[in-house]
Motif scaffolding. Structure first.
Motif, mmCIF file in Angstrom:
data_model
loop_
_atom_site.group_PDB
_atom_site.id
_atom_site.type_symbol
_atom_site.label_atom_id
_atom_site.label_comp_id
_atom_site.label_asym_id
_atom_site.label_seq_id
_atom_site.Cartn_x
_atom_site.Cartn_y
_atom_site.Cartn_z
ATOM 1 N N PHE A 310 0.816 -1.210 0.000
ATOM 2 C CA PHE A 310 0.000 0.000 0.000
ATOM 3 C C PHE A 310 0.854 1.266 0.000
ATOM 4 C CE2 PHE A 310 -3.966 -2.220 0.761
ATOM 5 C CZ PHE A 310 -3.568 -3.384 1.391
ATOM 6 N N GLY A 311 2.175 1.091 -0.239
ATOM 7 C CA GLY A 311 3.075 2.244 -0.256
ATOM 8 C C GLY A 311 3.355 2.811 1.121
ATOM 9 N N GLN A 312 3.210 1.978 2.157
ATOM 10 C CA GLN A 312 3.393 2.432 3.530
ATOM 11 C C GLN A 312 4.458 1.570 4.208
ATOM 12 O OE1 GLN A 312 1.689 5.163 4.329
ATOM 13 N NE2 GLN A 312 0.503 5.081 2.419
ATOM 14 N N SER A 313 4.957 2.044 5.339
ATOM 15 C CA SER A 313 5.994 1.312 6.061
ATOM 16 C C SER A 313 5.488 0.650 7.336
ATOM 17 C CB SER A 313 7.161 2.246 6.415
ATOM 18 O OG SER A 313 6.713 3.324 7.230
ATOM 19 N N SER A 314 4.262 0.926 7.752
ATOM 20 C CA SER A 314 3.699 0.303 8.949
ATOM 21 C C SER A 314 2.212 0.079 8.729
ATOM 22 C CB SER A 314 3.900 1.184 10.180
ATOM 23 O OG SER A 314 3.073 2.342 10.116
ATOM 24 N N PHE A 315 1.644 -0.810 9.531
ATOM 25 C CA PHE A 315 0.225 -1.096 9.363
ATOM 26 C C PHE A 315 -0.634 0.074 9.825
ATOM 27 C CE2 PHE A 315 -3.024 -3.921 8.185
ATOM 28 C CZ PHE A 315 -4.082 -3.741 9.053
ATOM 29 N N THR A 316 -0.174 0.810 10.818
ATOM 30 C CA THR A 316 -0.905 2.005 11.241
ATOM 31 C C THR A 316 -1.043 2.991 10.091
ATOM 32 O OG1 THR A 316 -0.144 1.751 13.526
ATOM 33 C CG2 THR A 316 -0.933 3.926 12.874
ATOM 34 N N GLN A 317 0.018 3.147 9.322
ATOM 35 C CA GLN A 317 -0.054 4.032 8.158
ATOM 36 C C GLN A 317 -1.006 3.486 7.103
ATOM 37 O OE1 GLN A 317 4.071 4.213 7.046
ATOM 38 N NE2 GLN A 317 4.508 5.965 8.388
ATOM 39 N N VAL A 318 -1.047 2.165 6.945
ATOM 40 C CA VAL A 318 -1.996 1.564 6.002
ATOM 41 C C VAL A 318 -3.425 1.914 6.399
ATOM 42 C CG1 VAL A 318 -2.929 -0.627 5.154
ATOM 43 C CG2 VAL A 318 -0.452 -0.334 5.382
ATOM 44 N N VAL A 319 -3.714 1.820 7.695
ATOM 45 C CA VAL A 319 -5.062 2.114 8.183
ATOM 46 C C VAL A 319 -5.416 3.580 7.966
ATOM 47 C CG1 VAL A 319 -6.528 2.186 10.242
ATOM 48 C CG2 VAL A 319 -4.963 0.262 9.888
ATOM 49 N N ASN A 320 -4.473 4.473 8.238
ATOM 50 C CA ASN A 320 -4.764 5.911 8.231
ATOM 51 C C ASN A 320 -4.674 6.550 6.855
ATOM 52 O OD1 ASN A 320 -5.128 5.863 11.019
ATOM 53 N ND2 ASN A 320 -2.963 6.312 11.430
ATOM 54 N N ASN A 321 -3.840 6.021 5.969
ATOM 55 C CA ASN A 321 -3.542 6.720 4.726
ATOM 56 C C ASN A 321 -4.156 6.103 3.478
ATOM 57 O OD1 ASN A 321 -1.946 8.468 6.251
ATOM 58 N ND2 ASN A 321 -0.085 7.263 5.915
ATOM 59 N N TYR A 322 -4.506 4.836 3.518
ATOM 60 C CA TYR A 322 -5.091 4.206 2.334
ATOM 61 C C TYR A 322 -6.589 4.530 2.285
ATOM 62 C CZ TYR A 322 -6.151 0.723 -1.234
ATOM 63 O OH TYR A 322 -6.566 0.103 -2.383
ATOM 64 N N PRO A 323 -7.132 4.792 1.089
ATOM 65 C CA PRO A 323 -8.548 5.196 0.988
ATOM 66 C C PRO A 323 -9.501 4.012 1.108
ATOM 67 C CG PRO A 323 -7.566 5.151 -1.199
ATOM 68 C CD PRO A 323 -6.440 4.895 -0.232
ATOM 69 N N TRP A 324 -9.607 3.458 2.302
ATOM 70 C CA TRP A 324 -10.555 2.372 2.534
ATOM 71 C C TRP A 324 -11.992 2.906 2.473
ATOM 72 C CZ3 TRP A 324 -8.273 -2.214 2.584
ATOM 73 C CH2 TRP A 324 -6.959 -2.304 3.015
#
Length: 380
Positions: A310-324
């Motif tokens: 998802f172009g992120q380095s942590s799962f927290t960033q995946v949750v906050n930055n990806y357009p779910w």
């Protein structure tokens, strides 16, 4: 608890003896080619036998059960057989599908023959006899060997069983089919494991296998199962990926099999999915086996593994930055909160009080599968 015991049951319906052996059906299905048919009129005249034989031919070739769409297209082209209509009329003691009870299978629904169904097919007797021999050998082995300290079951590897049955390891196809039968049928097994990247596997055997010490026919097997489970119980196990509101012990798989297919199709592109596939298979196996600590640790490892997709380095960033989307956003937030729980499993040191985490504390499979569907979309 047996691995197959984790899955809901279907009761047999109809008289399974009314479907005669399929030797005369004259069909061979090759999943890489069109169907080759000895006699189209014979197929059309006896469509139930044709469907059974087509399913078994695929299983004998690839040691996996086919999806409905594959068999439906093959038999439709070969003999104008409507597999959905025919499948509904085949007794459940012979055939199990992913479709809800009484509903015709479709699409990706897996179609699987039971031991009784395999016996009805041309060439199936070899697999039936090997399975029954395996049960007798496993029952004798369990009686003579003690579990490892802290265990209540004994582990039997592929190599051990092959040696005991005098099946050469080079006969990999026979042994893969044997594992599938041990996985699906109810015989007292207490869990299993299979490697993703090799033919290695093992099964765990408990005391219930003793009921099958003297089985030498399908009838013996069904009678032994009835004596073990009770006369009203079925030996037919519903497919593991059928949606269910049953208890955790009946929940089946954790990872939807279609997720594996999607990721395998993307493997070899920009991303190397080898580790991802291994993590998924081991997570699914440990969930089905009821290994709570291992399942927690593997899910945590999975969450730490996928952020680069998802172009992120942590799962927290995946949750906050990806357009779910709204619903999927709630799902991944639950998974983010789970990381602290997984830390508890992996890092809490021994104390005088018991650890209270169990399989019931795992996140819902819907949340995990929605995350993995997002991963698969990023791989394409």
């Amino acid at each position: 608890m047996a691995l197959s015991d984790q899955l809901p049951l279907r009761r047999p319906v109809g008289n399974w003896s009314t479907v005669a052996p399929a030797a005369s059906a004259g069909v061979r299905i090759n999943h890489r080619k069109e169907a080759t048919v000895a006699s189209v009129p014979t197929l059309a005249k006896d469509p139930q036998r044709a469907v059974l034989q087509a399913l078994y031919d695929h299983f004998r070739s690839d040691a996996v059960w086919p999806e409905f769409d594959h068999v439906d297209r093959q038999l439709r082209r070969a003999a104008k057989i409507d597999v959905a209509r025919v499948a509904v009329g085949i007794p459940e003691v012979l055939l199990v599908t992913h479709a809800p009870r009484g509903v015709a299978p479709r699409g990706h629904d897996m179609m699987r023959l039971t031991l009784a169904g395999i016996e009805r097919c041309d060439g199936g007797q070899d697999d039936v006899e090997l399975f029954l021999r395996a049960l007798r050998w496993l029952a004798r082995y369990e009686e003579k060997h003690d579990p490892e300290p802290g265990e209540t079951t004994v582990a039997v590897t592929r190599a051990m069983l092959a040696k005991g049955l005098r099946v050469p390891l080079r006969e990999a196809g026979r042994l893969r089919r044997l594992f599938e039968l041990l996985y699906w049928e109810r015989w007292g097994g207490e869990g299993s494991w299979r490697a993703l990247d090799s033919d290695n596997w093992h099964v765990r055997v408990g005391r219930d296998v003793r009921h099958f010490l003297r089985v030498r026919s399908v009838e013996d097997f069904l009678e032994a199962a009835a004596g073990w489970l009770g006369p009203d119980a079925s030996t037919v196990v519903e497919p593991r990926s059928e949606p269910s509101t049953a208890s955790l012990e009946e929940a089946g798989s954790y990872i939807d099999e279609r997720i594996f297919d999607l990721i395998k199709q993307a493997h070899g592109g920009r991303w190397d999915c080898t580790k991802l596939l291994v993590l998924l298979r081991e997570l699914d196996d440990n969930y089905r086996a009821g290994n709570a600590y291992a399942a927690h640790a593997l899910l945590r490892a999975l969450l730490d593994h996928v952020p680069p997709l998802f172009g992120q380095s942590s799962f927290t960033q995946v949750v906050n930055n990806y357009p779910w989307g709204r619903t999927d956003g709630r799902y991944v937030k639950r998974l983010a909160a789970f990381r602290d729980q997984a830390d508890d499993v992996m890092h809490r040191q021994i104390t005088r009080t018991p650890c209270l985490l169990s399989m019931e504390d795992m996140p819902p499979r819907a949340a995990v599968n929605r995350l993995l569907a997002g991963c698969a979309a990023q791989l394409t």
